[in-house]
Scaffold this active site. Structure first.
Site, short mmCIF file in Angstrom:
data_model
loop_
_atom_site.label_atom_id
_atom_site.label_comp_id
_atom_site.label_asym_id
_atom_site.label_seq_id
_atom_site.Cartn_x
_atom_site.Cartn_y
_atom_site.Cartn_z
N GLN A 136 -1.32 2.41 -5.76
CA GLN A 136 -3.06 3.01 -6.03
C GLN A 136 -4.12 2.73 -6.33
O GLN A 136 -4.70 1.92 -6.24
CB GLN A 136 -2.90 4.22 -5.42
CG GLN A 136 -2.83 4.75 -3.62
CD GLN A 136 -2.83 6.64 -3.08
OE1 GLN A 136 -3.09 6.94 -3.51
NE2 GLN A 136 -2.51 6.06 -1.23
N ARG A 179 0.81 -0.31 -0.12
CA ARG A 179 0.19 0.18 0.24
C ARG A 179 0.73 1.40 0.13
O ARG A 179 0.78 1.82 0.66
CB ARG A 179 -1.31 0.62 0.97
CG ARG A 179 -1.79 -1.29 0.92
CD ARG A 179 -3.42 -0.81 1.73
NE ARG A 179 -4.56 -1.54 1.19
CZ ARG A 179 -5.85 -1.69 1.67
NH1 ARG A 179 -6.23 -1.02 3.14
NH2 ARG A 179 -7.09 -1.50 1.22
N ASP A 195 -4.78 -1.35 -6.55
CA ASP A 195 -5.09 -0.81 -4.68
C ASP A 195 -6.38 -2.12 -5.39
O ASP A 195 -7.48 -1.01 -5.33
CB ASP A 195 -4.67 0.08 -3.80
CG ASP A 195 -5.27 -0.28 -2.47
OD1 ASP A 195 -5.68 -1.79 -2.59
OD2 ASP A 195 -5.47 0.09 -1.81
N SER A 238 -8.85 -2.04 -2.09
CA SER A 238 -9.36 -0.80 -1.74
C SER A 238 -10.73 -0.50 -3.14
O SER A 238 -11.60 -0.19 -2.57
CB SER A 238 -8.50 0.29 -2.38
OG SER A 238 -7.79 0.71 -1.03
N TYR A 259 -2.74 -0.23 8.01
CA TYR A 259 -3.67 -2.11 8.89
C TYR A 259 -3.77 -1.14 9.97
O TYR A 259 -3.52 -1.65 10.87
CB TYR A 259 -3.50 -3.93 8.27
CG TYR A 259 -4.02 -3.89 6.78
CD1 TYR A 259 -4.91 -3.58 5.97
CD2 TYR A 259 -3.02 -3.69 6.37
CE1 TYR A 259 -5.38 -4.53 4.67
CE2 TYR A 259 -2.52 -3.95 4.49
CZ TYR A 259 -4.10 -4.37 4.42
OH TYR A 259 -4.21 -4.26 2.72
P1 NAD Z 1 -9.43 -3.46 5.97
O1 NAD Z 1 -10.87 -4.05 4.99
O2 NAD Z 1 -7.91 -4.59 6.10
O3 NAD Z 1 -9.79 -3.35 7.75
C1 NAD Z 1 -10.69 -2.37 7.66
C2 NAD Z 1 -11.13 -1.24 9.16
O4 NAD Z 1 -11.64 -2.45 10.16
C3 NAD Z 1 -9.90 -1.02 9.45
O5 NAD Z 1 -9.96 0.62 9.17
C4 NAD Z 1 -9.29 -1.33 10.76
O6 NAD Z 1 -8.46 -0.45 11.54
C5 NAD Z 1 -10.47 -1.51 11.43
N1 NAD Z 1 -10.54 -2.66 12.61
C6 NAD Z 1 -9.95 -3.55 12.66
N2 NAD Z 1 -10.24 -4.13 13.84
C7 NAD Z 1 -11.11 -3.41 14.69
C8 NAD Z 1 -11.84 -3.49 16.29
N3 NAD Z 1 -11.11 -4.32 16.38
N4 NAD Z 1 -12.71 -2.36 15.73
C9 NAD Z 1 -12.71 -1.57 15.20
N5 NAD Z 1 -12.36 -1.26 14.25
C10 NAD Z 1 -11.33 -2.94 13.92
O7 NAD Z 1 -8.95 -2.01 6.11
P2 NAD Z 1 -8.70 -0.79 4.68
O8 NAD Z 1 -9.57 -0.56 4.70
O9 NAD Z 1 -8.65 -1.97 3.93
O10 NAD Z 1 -7.71 -0.21 4.92
C11 NAD Z 1 -7.06 0.44 5.92
C12 NAD Z 1 -6.09 1.08 5.79
O11 NAD Z 1 -5.61 1.18 5.21
C13 NAD Z 1 -7.49 2.81 5.48
O12 NAD Z 1 -8.44 3.36 5.76
C14 NAD Z 1 -6.02 3.70 4.52
O13 NAD Z 1 -5.92 3.81 5.70
C15 NAD Z 1 -5.43 2.29 4.67
N6 NAD Z 1 -5.33 2.44 2.68
C16 NAD Z 1 -3.91 3.15 2.53
C17 NAD Z 1 -3.38 2.93 0.91
C18 NAD Z 1 -2.46 3.77 0.21
O14 NAD Z 1 -1.52 4.36 1.30
N7 NAD Z 1 -2.28 2.74 -0.56
C19 NAD Z 1 -4.27 2.10 -0.15
C20 NAD Z 1 -5.33 2.10 1.03
C21 NAD Z 1 -5.81 1.87 2.54
#
Ligand code: NAD
Length: 359
Positions: free
Chosen positions: A121, A116, A124, A127, A221
């Site tokens: 991006q 990530r 991804d 996402s 994550y």
């Molecule tokens: P994910 O699908 O793995 O998880 C979904 C959400 O669940 C996450 O926000 C995580 O913090 C949350 N979570 C985990 N355990 C939890 C708990 N016990 N209670 C409440 N919430 C909990 O995550 P995702 O949506 O694929 O991505 C997470 C983050 O990664 C994004 O929000 C972003 O900040 C980052 N991201 C970065 C890039 C990049 O830089 N290229 C791209 C995509 C996402």
């Protein structure tokens, strides 16, 4: 260089890995080979691919095969050593599938393992598909709810808005928050990653302070909470959840079973007619009572455990996935030839199986 696109065979899978729009954007010297009818379930007939310049035929002998779901044993048998496969390969949970690809000498690039980083991006796919899931979750919740989401002022009196709670505010959660807000709900969000508070608030939602804070990995994550933190989170949520009409859960920790956030007791505390949409159903569910793949009613509360939500909106899910695939193919094609640059952080990071070459 040829890019093969098979027909998906997983039950209920309606997406396709490349759509006609992308076929012409694969770059000079790159031709797409589409299995007949591969795009039909997503709304893309064979003629549209042919018009865009694709060949219709056997996709399995192409230099690069792009697909949605991890291949079955029969599909792997159609691949050959040295070929590249790009798909959701579930590398952290499907050891047998990865082993099968490794034994076949296939270069398996897992969409889940793409680092990530900013440059990746456009590739991804986690996402892009999570965006679809989050949007659809809010719509399904609104549809199942026996009441309005927005506040309504009518000649027959005022209807107060519904209260929506979104647990896990990553890509899917933030999209669910934005969609529920657009529908007029009063929305709260929660996530264990502290950085998320600002994102939740910027969408006009309230951040629910549960007094539980987790850590974020370098990849963005969440880390799994400790046992004590999990108990504290469940107890706090149990006290708050009865105040909401809709709970949309999206919490996930890569490679782990979904954290249980909504206990059976919390469900019993909700008003009849309330709705839970559990987007983590595929990995066991965030709600103790979720039955993956089913929609159930417990004490008047509807619990939606639909799996593979992106496939329920196959046209745009495929279109977004297709753009991710084109960006990945662009990384692998140099002047119309397949070149695997193992020094590239994205290629190396995504690779989960590799053809062994004798030294
Ligand atoms: P994910 O699908 O793995 O998880 C979904 C959400 O669940 C996450 O926000 C995580 O913090 C949350 N979570 C985990 N355990 C939890 C708990 N016990 N209670 C409440 N919430 C909990 O995550 P995702 O949506 O694929 O991505 C997470 C983050 O990664 C994004 O929000 C972003 O900040 C980052 N991201 C970065 C890039 C990049 O830089 N290229 C791209 C995509 C996402």
């Amino acid at each position: 260089m040829k890019v093969g696109v098979p027909q998906e065979v997983a039950p209920g899978e309606r997406r396709v890995a490349l759509v006609p729009e992308t076929v012409s954007r694969l770059g000079e010297g790159v031709t797409a080979v589409i299995a007949p009818s591969a795009g039909v379930a997503a709304g893309f007939p064979d003629e549209a691919y042919a018009e865009a310049g694709a060949e219709l035929g056997d996709p399995w002998s192409a230099d690069v095969v792009v697909k949605v779901a991890t291949p079955t044993a029969e599909e792997v048998a159609r691949l050959h050593a040295g070929q590249v496969l790009v798909a959701f390969l579930a590398p952290l949970t499907d050891a047998a599938g990865v082993q099968r690809l490794a034994a076949a000498g296939v270069h398996g690039l897992a969409l889940e393992s793409i680092p990530r980083i900013t440059r990746a991006q456009p590739m991804d796919a986690l996402s892009s598909q999570a965006t679809v899931s989050g949007y659809k979750a809010a719509l399904v919740a609104a549809d199942r709810l026996p009441r309005f989401l927005p506040m309504l002022m009518t000649a027959a009196g005022t209807i107060p808005p519904a209260k929506v709670l979104v647990l896990g505010a990553g890509v899917a959660g933030l999209q669910a928050i934005a969609t529920a807000r657009r529908l007029g709900g009063v929305v709260s969000g929660f996530d264990v990653r502290p950085a998320v508070r600002e994102q939740v608030e910027s969408l006009g939602a309230t951040f629910l302070d549960l007094g539980v804070q987790g850590e974020e990995t370098e990849g963005g994550y969440a880390r799994e909470l400790t046992a004590e933190q999990q108990v504290a989170q469940q107890a706090e949520l149990q006290a708050r959840i009865p105040g909401f009409d809709v709970v949309i859960t999206t919490a996930a920790v890569p490679g782990r079973a979904a954290p249980k956030l909504v206990t059976a007791d919390a469900v019993r505390g909700m008003r009849p007619g309330s709705v839970i949409v559990d987007l983590a159903a595929e990995t066991g569910g965030n709600c103790e009572l979720t039955r993956p793949g089913e929609e159930t009613v417990e004490g008047g509360v509807t619990i939606v455990g639909t799996t593979n939500v992106p496939s329920t909106m196959p046209t745009h899910a495929s279109q977004l996935l297709s753009r991710n695939m084109a960006a990945i193919v662009g990384l692998l094609a140099k002047d119309g030839e397949l070149v695997l640059d193992w020094n590239d952080e994205i290629v190396a990071g995504a690779c989960v199986t590799r053809q062994e070459v004798a030294a």
